[in-house]
Enzyme design. Structure first.
Site, PDB file in Angstrom:
ATOM      1  N   LEU A 271       0.837  -1.203   0.000  1.00 36.48           N
ATOM      2  CA  LEU A 271       0.000   0.000   0.000  1.00 36.48           C
ATOM      3  C   LEU A 271       0.870   1.250   0.000  1.00 36.48           C
ATOM      4  O   LEU A 271       0.567   2.237  -0.661  1.00 36.48           O
ATOM      5  CB  LEU A 271      -0.918   0.012   1.221  1.00 36.48           C
ATOM      6  CG  LEU A 271      -2.131  -0.899   1.166  1.00 36.48           C
ATOM      7  CD1 LEU A 271      -1.784  -2.346   1.289  1.00 36.48           C
ATOM      8  CD2 LEU A 271      -3.118  -0.506   2.236  1.00 36.48           C
TER       9      LEU A 271
ATOM     10  N   TYR B 125      -3.135 -11.837  13.792  1.00 36.81           N
ATOM     11  CA  TYR B 125      -3.053 -10.601  12.988  1.00 36.81           C
ATOM     12  C   TYR B 125      -4.356  -9.802  13.113  1.00 36.81           C
ATOM     13  O   TYR B 125      -4.349  -8.608  13.424  1.00 36.81           O
ATOM     14  CB  TYR B 125      -2.756 -10.971  11.530  1.00 36.81           C
ATOM     15  CG  TYR B 125      -2.947  -9.836  10.558  1.00 36.81           C
ATOM     16  CD1 TYR B 125      -2.134  -8.704  10.600  1.00 36.81           C
ATOM     17  CD2 TYR B 125      -3.962  -9.882   9.597  1.00 36.81           C
ATOM     18  CE1 TYR B 125      -2.335  -7.659   9.717  1.00 36.81           C
ATOM     19  CE2 TYR B 125      -4.159  -8.848   8.715  1.00 36.81           C
ATOM     20  CZ  TYR B 125      -3.346  -7.736   8.773  1.00 36.81           C
ATOM     21  OH  TYR B 125      -3.549  -6.697   7.911  1.00 36.81           O
TER      22      TYR B 125
ATOM     23  N   ASP C 123      13.182   1.198  13.212  1.00 35.44           N
ATOM     24  CA  ASP C 123      12.258   0.364  13.981  1.00 35.44           C
ATOM     25  C   ASP C 123      11.359   1.279  14.818  1.00 35.44           C
ATOM     26  O   ASP C 123      11.847   2.013  15.694  1.00 35.44           O
ATOM     27  CB  ASP C 123      13.090  -0.561  14.883  1.00 35.44           C
ATOM     28  CG  ASP C 123      12.245  -1.572  15.621  1.00 35.44           C
ATOM     29  OD1 ASP C 123      11.049  -1.289  15.873  1.00 35.44           O
ATOM     30  OD2 ASP C 123      12.785  -2.639  15.962  1.00 35.44           O
TER      31      ASP C 123
ATOM     32  N   LYS D 197      -5.370  -6.021  14.946  1.00 41.46           N
ATOM     33  CA  LYS D 197      -6.078  -4.890  14.337  1.00 41.46           C
ATOM     34  C   LYS D 197      -7.257  -4.467  15.208  1.00 41.46           C
ATOM     35  O   LYS D 197      -7.581  -3.287  15.298  1.00 41.46           O
ATOM     36  CB  LYS D 197      -6.531  -5.248  12.920  1.00 41.46           C
ATOM     37  CG  LYS D 197      -5.359  -5.500  11.962  1.00 41.46           C
ATOM     38  CD  LYS D 197      -4.456  -4.286  11.870  1.00 41.46           C
ATOM     39  CE  LYS D 197      -3.302  -4.474  10.912  1.00 41.46           C
ATOM     40  NZ  LYS D 197      -2.415  -3.297  10.815  1.00 41.46           N
TER      41      LYS D 197
ATOM     42  N   SER E  15       1.631  -7.688   8.166  1.00 40.41           N
ATOM     43  CA  SER E  15       0.371  -7.603   7.425  1.00 40.41           C
ATOM     44  C   SER E  15      -0.231  -8.965   7.106  1.00 40.41           C
ATOM     45  O   SER E  15      -1.180  -9.050   6.328  1.00 40.41           O
ATOM     46  CB  SER E  15       0.589  -6.816   6.129  1.00 40.41           C
ATOM     47  OG  SER E  15       1.507  -7.503   5.316  1.00 40.41           O
TER      48      SER E  15
END
Ligand code: 15L
Length: 285
Positions: A16, A138, A53, A142, A77
């Site tokens: 992205l 993951y 980082d 989120k 991701s």
């Protein structure tokens, strides 16, 4: 937000990030682009690029100095071991929000994900207030990220727009699931532009997909940022329909697709079977 808006982009070398790094300066924003392990190769002379980082507050200071809006695309991701997810998506996100407090950054555009809802079956149409049903560590990160965004608005007055991104791509949809989850590059750019420009957003979430006819979400529900997608994966429906459905019934049953299959406990190995919405026990796929 008044122009010129100073924007920082983390994850600038990711899928992205690569699209946005080119588009955002073209839209008139002053941009600082940050990579992780290595410094991005400048796209034009004197481009403001950096790397590091984000768990390190010194790196975050360099990223956020003089910035109005952070577009935070950095982090893991895909599904990975929990320790990696914690480092990149929880610890680093916290460092970023603390940096936003130090530098009085007005807004963070946070790359959330459809995988925070991936355990909803594909025949559920979700509204924005739907309950979280993450499909792994993951997706869980989120969900936690959206929670962190809300804390920093409620307690510290830092705005956040959480983009629940589907399958962002410069190319066409590649499988049947993508007919529901696809986010075309033009819509991605429009989505991020609206997330930067919209006024008085406080804390909000937006489904980050195109105007797909087979969306898993109720895209008729208004959003607070004026995102109005124009692309639709259905344009490729004939080509995609000739591709075989995912061989694994679990991947076909849940919105998260193949992410759900990873470390999934089949019905025969479960201590308790799944329940239907009416409370009856049912077979999981
Ligand atoms: C995501 O959140 C991932 O970052 C990306 O790798 C894709 O898998 C996408 O979702 C998707 O669901 O297709």
């Amino acid at each position: 937000m008044t122009s010129p808006v100073s924007v920082a982009l983390s994850g600038a070398t990711g899928n992205l990030g690569r699209i946005l790094r080119k588009a955002l300066p073209e839209l008139g924003y002053t941009l600082r682009s940050a990579g992780g392990r290595s410094v991005p190769t400048p796209l034009f002379p004197n481009e403001d690029v950096m790397h590091g980082d984000l768990r390190d507050p010194g790196v975050v200071d360099r990223l956020l100095q003089g910035v109005d809006v952070l577009v935070h695309m950095a982090g893991t991701s895909v599904e990975r071991p929990l320790s990696e997810i914690i480092d990149n998506n929880l610890v680093a996100l916290h460092a970023v929000y603390e940096g936003a407090r130090r530098h009085r950054v007005k807004r963070i555009v946070f790359a959330s994900s459809n995988h925070a809802f991936g355990m909803h079956p594909v025949d559920h149409t979700l509204r924005r207030g739907a309950c979280y049903r993450p499909d792994g560590f993951y997706g869980l990160s989120k969900m936690w990220g959206e929670g962190m965004a809300r804390v920093y608005w409620d307690k510290h007055g830092i705005e956040s727009v959480c983009l629940r991104i589907g399958t962002a791509s410069q190319g066409p949809p590649e499988n049947r699931r993508h007919l529901s989850t696809w986010l075309g590059a033009e819509d991605l750019i429009h989505l991020v532009q609206r997330a930067i420009e919209a006024t008085d957003v406080g804390y909000t979430e937006v489904w980050g997909i195109s105007a797909n006819s087979r969306a898993y979400y109720d895209m008729t529900e208004p959003n607070e940022i004026g995102y109005s997608p124009r692309q639709n994966a259905e344009r490729w429906a004939d080509e995609v329909s000739s591709i075989a459905a995912h061989a694994d019934p679990v991947a076909s049953h849940y919105q998260g697709g193949a992410f759900v299959v990873d470390d999934y406990t089949p019905a025969t190995a479960r201590p308790v079977l799944a329940r239907k919405d009416n409370g009856e026990l049912k077979e999981a796929p």
